[in-house]
Design an enzyme around this catalytic site. Structure first.
Site, short mmCIF file in Angstrom:
data_model
loop_
_atom_site.label_atom_id
_atom_site.label_comp_id
_atom_site.label_asym_id
_atom_site.label_seq_id
_atom_site.Cartn_x
_atom_site.Cartn_y
_atom_site.Cartn_z
N GLY A 254 0.82 -1.21 0.00
CA GLY A 254 0.00 0.00 0.00
C GLY A 254 0.85 1.25 0.00
O GLY A 254 2.02 1.24 -0.37
N ILE B 140 4.79 3.09 6.44
CA ILE B 140 5.15 1.69 6.70
C ILE B 140 5.49 0.98 5.40
O ILE B 140 6.50 0.27 5.30
CB ILE B 140 4.01 0.96 7.45
CG1 ILE B 140 3.70 1.67 8.77
CG2 ILE B 140 4.42 -0.49 7.71
CD1 ILE B 140 2.48 1.12 9.50
N GLU C 32 -1.11 -2.10 -7.27
CA GLU C 32 -1.96 -1.09 -7.93
C GLU C 32 -1.29 0.29 -7.98
O GLU C 32 -1.67 1.11 -8.79
CB GLU C 32 -3.33 -0.99 -7.23
CG GLU C 32 -3.23 -0.69 -5.75
CD GLU C 32 -4.60 -0.58 -5.06
OE1 GLU C 32 -5.60 -1.01 -5.63
OE2 GLU C 32 -4.63 -0.05 -3.94
N ASN D 24 -10.52 7.88 3.16
CA ASN D 24 -10.31 7.82 1.72
C ASN D 24 -11.18 6.79 1.01
O ASN D 24 -11.67 7.02 -0.07
CB ASN D 24 -8.84 7.48 1.42
CG ASN D 24 -7.87 8.44 2.06
OD1 ASN D 24 -7.07 8.06 2.90
ND2 ASN D 24 -7.96 9.71 1.70
#
Lengths: 523, 523
Positions: free
Chosen positions: A275, A279, A300, A391
Site C-alpha cells: 500500500g 510503513i 496497484e 479515503n
C-alpha cells in the site's frame, strides 16, 4: 511540427483541437463525468481546473455539480478544489483531500466506497449511471493521454484506471494531450474486458506477462474536443519513515526470512503488493537493503521507493495500475532515467491490476495499513471512529482476500492531543469492518508479528494481544478478553466472545476523555 | 468377481483390503486427519463410525481426539457423533450438528472459519498443520471412493472437497470403497493445483467446460489400507418452502425479469449460485416454473430442487463441488435416473468450484441467506448474537465477493418464544460482519427488494429500511437512523452514521426481554 501535432497521429483529430476554455460549454449541472486517473496519476488537469475557475469567477458554487467516476483519487487541485466549490454530488469509489472528506462527512457529497476491482466492472456494466432506458451512461469522459495512434488508440499517461470502462459507456469524449512530460507509450498493457458470459481468461502467470495492446481503442466520432495540457501530476509527497515504521518493517522482513527457511516461500518471495504510506515505504526500503533478490511486484500503485528497489538490483519487474511518484523528486528522477525503468514496468487497467484472478494465481503477498484491527482480526480501513470517512477501501480488499499471504500493519498506538498513546490500534471490536477474520493471515505492529494462520478465534485473540498490542493497552485488552470469555463460555455462546454492552467503551472513552485507556470494564 | 474387486482396478491394492476394525490401530490421539467430503456428501463413514464405536466401547472419551480437516460439513453420524464423544480438538473450516456446535460454543472444540476457497489452498500450502520442519502434514487421509483406476487414480463419489490438497500432504492414506451405491465415475473434473508461482489459469469459460481428469492421482505406496463401505450419505432433509420463502423468491424472480428487460442480464440469466435452505429451494422452485430457459448453474452444492430444475427443461448444465441430495427421496431419484442427469453435471474440487477466477469470469449470480443484515448492508452469516457459531461462512464470501450480482435474502423477522416477530433480521449494526457493505448489491426479504447498486451509505440505509424491514420494525429503525444521522452530521462525522452507545440496544433488549422491539432509543 509541434509536440502536440506529433503526439496526435490520428490526423483527423487535429481539427478538434480547441483552447481549454472552449470546452466549458459542454458541461451541464447534474452530468455524469468519467475521468482517467488513478491515485494522483494520469488524471485530467487542464479542463477540471478551467471548470473550477469558471465556477469561482461566475459564482456558480452549488449550481454546477457533477457525479464523478474515476479509478481512484486524483490530485487535490482537481477533486478537492471541486469539493471546495461545491461542484461534486456523487463521487465513486475513492478520494483524497481535506475538503472532499469534509463534504462527505457533513453529508453534502455522496461517496460510494467499493472494492476497486468491482467498481471497474460495475461501472462498465452500467450499474452506477443508468439512463432512462436502464443502460449505463457517462455524459462526458475526460481522458489524459500521451498520444493518439493512427487508428485512434489512446496512449495513456501515468495510470490506466478505468478508461476502458468509461469509454464503453461515454456519450462524448474530450482528450487532454499532455505535452508537458515525455510520452509513456509502450508502458501500458490494455485489455478491454468483455462482459459475462463472454469474458475470457486473463493469461497472466507472472508480473511481466503482457496480454493486450499499448493503447485503449477509441471511437473517433465521439471525441468532441482535444485540448493541450502541460500540467504535471501533483504526486503525493513522500511519507518519511520513522522508528515505528522501521520496526514494523523489520518484523515483516524477519517473517519473510522465516517463511523462506520453512519452505513456504521461494527465495525470491512471491509478487509483492504494498500500500501507500510510511510503513509501506519502510518495508520497500528494507527490501532494498535485504537478502531477497529477483523480486517482482504486482500491485496497484508504484511509489518513489520502488525506484530505489529497482536501483538496488533486487527488483526484476513491477506491474501496477499507476505510477504514482512524488511531484519532486519522484517524477523528474523517473523521466531522467526513463530508459532504465521503462521496460521493467507495465501499467495495467484497474480491472486487471486488481482482479482476483491474477492476484490469486500469482500468489501475491499483500501488505496494507488499516486504521485499527480488533482482537479477532477484523480490520477497519475506512471509517475513523466507525463513521468518519477518510479515503475509501481502495484495492486493499482485492489484494488481501486473494493473496497467498494477507498482512496488515499499523503502529500499535497513536497519539491524541493529551496522551502520546491515547489511541490503541488494537481494539476489542472494530467499530467498522472492511476486512473480516476470514481474510487476514498476519497482523504486525512495532511490538511484534502475530501469525494467525490455523488459529481459532480465541487463540487468535491471545496471540494478537501478546504480539501486537502496545504495553499500555495489553492489560486492558487482556482484562476485556478474559471477562468476555468467562461470560460467554458460561452461557455456551462463546465461539468468539464479545460483550455488546461495553465492546465500544474504549471508543466512547476517547470521545469523552481524549484517551482509549479505560479505567475499568464496568458498564 | 465381487463388486469390490471390480471397483478396485489397481489390482495391487486388493491385498490391502482389510475389515474396518483393523484400521483402528492406526489412529493416535492428537493426529491431523483429512477426510473426503463436502456438505453431507462423499465423506468416509465406515471408519469414522468404527472409531466412534471403539471410543464408546472402551470409554476413551477425551483420550482420542483429532484435528479434522474436511472440505466442509459431513454427516451427523460422523462429525456430530465424534463431538458427542469428545473426539475433536480442531475442526476446519465448516461444520453442522447440534453437539459439534455446542462443543465449539462451550470452548471444547477449536473451530477455524475461513472462506472455503482459501481453506482449500491454505491447507495445501501447509498453513494449518505444520510439522516440526514447518511443512504441512496430514497424518492420515480417509477418502471415500467409487473406484480406483489401473494407475491408482481415485474416482470419488458424491463430492470432490479438498481431496487433492489432503493427498498432497498426507503421510498415510486409507480408502473406503463405497459399493453401496452406483459409481460416480465420469462426473468429476479434477485439476491438481500447483502452488504459486507455478499456478496456471483455470480455463473455464462456461459451467460445462472440463479442464482436468475424472480421477485424483494418488501415490499407491502411501495407501495403508482399503475397506469396503456400503453406507449411503446421510443427506440433508429437504427444507420445505413456506409463504415467506415463496414471497422472497417472487421478489427475486421479478428482479431478474426487470434486469433482463433493462439489458443488464441475458435472457438465460448468468450462471446461478444458490445456497441451501428453504429460500434457496423456493428460488430454484420458482425458476422451474419461470420464464427463463437454457439456465446454467455454477455453485458449490446441488440439492434436490436442482433435479426439478433439470426436469423442467430449463436447466442445461450444473457445475458443483458436491451433489448433496436428501437421503430420500433425493439420492434414490438420482440413482434411478443417473443416465439422464450424469452428463449434465460436473463435480469440481473446492479449489476450482469456489475459486474467484471462474466465478468472476462467468459472472455468477450469487444468492445466500444470512442470519441478519444491517441498514448499511453488512451481513452476519456465522455468529448468532455476534458470538455463537452456527455453521461457518462456507463459500458465501467466495461467491458474493466475485459475483456479477451479489444477493442476500432472509425473512424480515423471526419469532421468539414470546413474540412472533421478536427478532428483526434488519438491524442498525450487525453484531458480527462476514460480508461488508463493499460486497453486496441486492438485499431481499418478503417485504421487498433493495437494489443497492450505486447508492451511497445513507441512501442505502433508507432504501433498506423502506424495502426490507418488517412493518413492526420500520419506525424503530427509521428513528434510530434519523437520530444517528442528526447526531453524526452535526459533528461532521456522518459518512455512515452510527451511535456506538446504543447501536446494539436491540440485541440487548432481546437478551433481557425476549424481543428486539425497543421502546425508545434513549441510552
Amino acid at each position: 511540427m509541434s509536440t502536440l501535432e506529433s503526439r496526435i497521429r490520428r490526423k483527423s483529430l487535429l481539427k478538434k483541437v480547441v483552447p481549454v476554455e472552449d470546452t466549458i460549454q459542454y458541461f451541464k449541472n447534474g452530468m455524469n463525468l468519467g475521468w482517467s486517473g488513478f491515485t494522483p496519476a494520469g488524471y485530467p488537469k487542464a479542463i477540471p481546473i478551467a471548470l473550477a475557475d469558471h465556477v469561482e469567477k461566475n459564482n456558480l458554487q452549488g449550481k454546477l455539480r457533477f457525479n464523478l467516476f474515476i479509478g481512484a483519487s486524483v490530485g487535490a487541485e482537481t477533486e478537492n478544489r471541486w469539493a471546495q466549490l461545491d461542484m461534486i454530488d456523487r463521487r465513486w469509489p475513492y478520494q483524497t483531500g481535506k475538503d472532499i472528506a469534509k463534504g462527505i462527512n457533513e453529508g453534502r457529497i455522496r461517496m460510494g466506497d467499493r472494492h476497486l476491482s468491482l467498481f471497474a466492472q460495475d461501472l462498465g456494466y452500467g450499474f452506477y449511471t443508468k439512463d432512462e432506458t436502464g443502460k449505463g451512461k457517462i455524459d462526458i469522459a475526460i481522458i489524459e493521454v500521451s498520444a493518439v495512434t493512427e487508428d485512434c488508440g489512446l496512449v495513456l499517461t501515468s495510470s490506466c484506471g478505468v478508461v476502458g470502462e468509461i469509454l464503453a459507456i461515454a456519450d462524448k469524449i474530450i482528450l487532454e494531450v499532455n505535452t508537458g512530460q515525455p510520452s509513456f507509450e509502450g508502458m501500458h498493457d490494455i485489455v478491454m474486458s468483455q462482459d459475462p458470459p463472454h469474458r475470457q481468461p486473463y493469461l497472466i502467470s507472472k508480473a511481466s506477462d503482457r496480454i493486450g495492446t499499448t493503447y485503449v481503442p477509441c471511437d473517433p466520432d465521439r471525441i468532441i474536443a482535444v485540448v493541450e495540457s502541460k500540467h504535471r501530476d501533483k504526486g503525493r509527497a513522500f511519507a518519511e519513515q520513522d522508528d515505528t515504521s522501521e520496526a514494523i518493517a523489520a518484523n515483516i522482513l524477519d517473517f519473510f526470512a522465516h517463511e523462506v527457511k520453512a519452505g513456504r516461500l521461494p527465495k525470491n518471495l512471491l509478487p509483492l503488493q504494498s500500500g501507500v504510506g510510511s510503513i509501506a515505504n519502510a518495508v520497500v526500503g528494507g527490501l532494498a537493503k535485504g537478502p531477497f533478490y529477483n523480486l517482482s511486484v504486482y500491485t496497484e500503485v508504484l511509489q518513489d521507493t520502488m525506484l530505489d528497489l529497482f536501483d538496488s538490483g533486487r527488483l526484476d519487474f513491477a506491474s501496477s495500475c499507476s505510477l504514482s511518484l512524488s511531484e519532486t523528486p519522484g517524477f523528474p528522477r523517473f523521466f531522467d532515467n526513463m530508459d532504465k525503468y521503462k521496460d521493467k514496468i507495465v501499467l495495467r487497467p484497474l480491472s486487471i491490476a486488481n482482479a482476483p484472478e491474477p492476484i490469486r494465481r500469482l500468489g501475491c503477498i499483500a501488505m496494507n495499513t488499516p486504521i485499527e484491527f480488533d482482537i479477532y482480526a477484523h480490520a477497519n480501513s475506512t471509517l475513523v471512529g466507525g463513521t468518519r470517512m477518510i479515503n475509501g477501501i481502495g484495492g486493499s480488499g482485492d489484494f488481501l482476500r486473494n493473496a497467498y499471504l494477507s498482512i496488515m500493519h499499523t503502529p500499535s498506538a497513536r497519539p491524541t492531543k493529551t496522551d502520546p498513546t491515547g489511541i490503541t490500534c488494537v481494539v476489542p471490536k472494530a467499530p467498522h469492518i472492511d476486512h473480516t477474520e476470514h481474510d487476514l493471515d498476519v497482523l504486525v505492529t512495532e511490538q511484534g508479528l502475530a501469525d494467525l494462520r490455523g488459529l481459532a478465534p480465541k487463540d487468535r485473540a491471545q496471540e494478537i494481544i501478546n504480539k501486537c498490542a502496545h504495553p499500555d493497552y495489553k492489560p486492558i485488552l487482556q482484562e476485556y478478553f478474559d471477562l468476555a470469555k468467562k461470560t460467554c463460555l458460561a452461557k455456551g455462546i462463546g465461539h468468539e466472545p464479545q460483550l455488546f454492552d461495553r465492546c465500544f467503551k474504549m471508543q466512547m472513552n476517547l470521545a469523552a476523555k481524549g484517551t482509549m485507556k479505560v479505567d475499568n470494564w464496568d458498564i
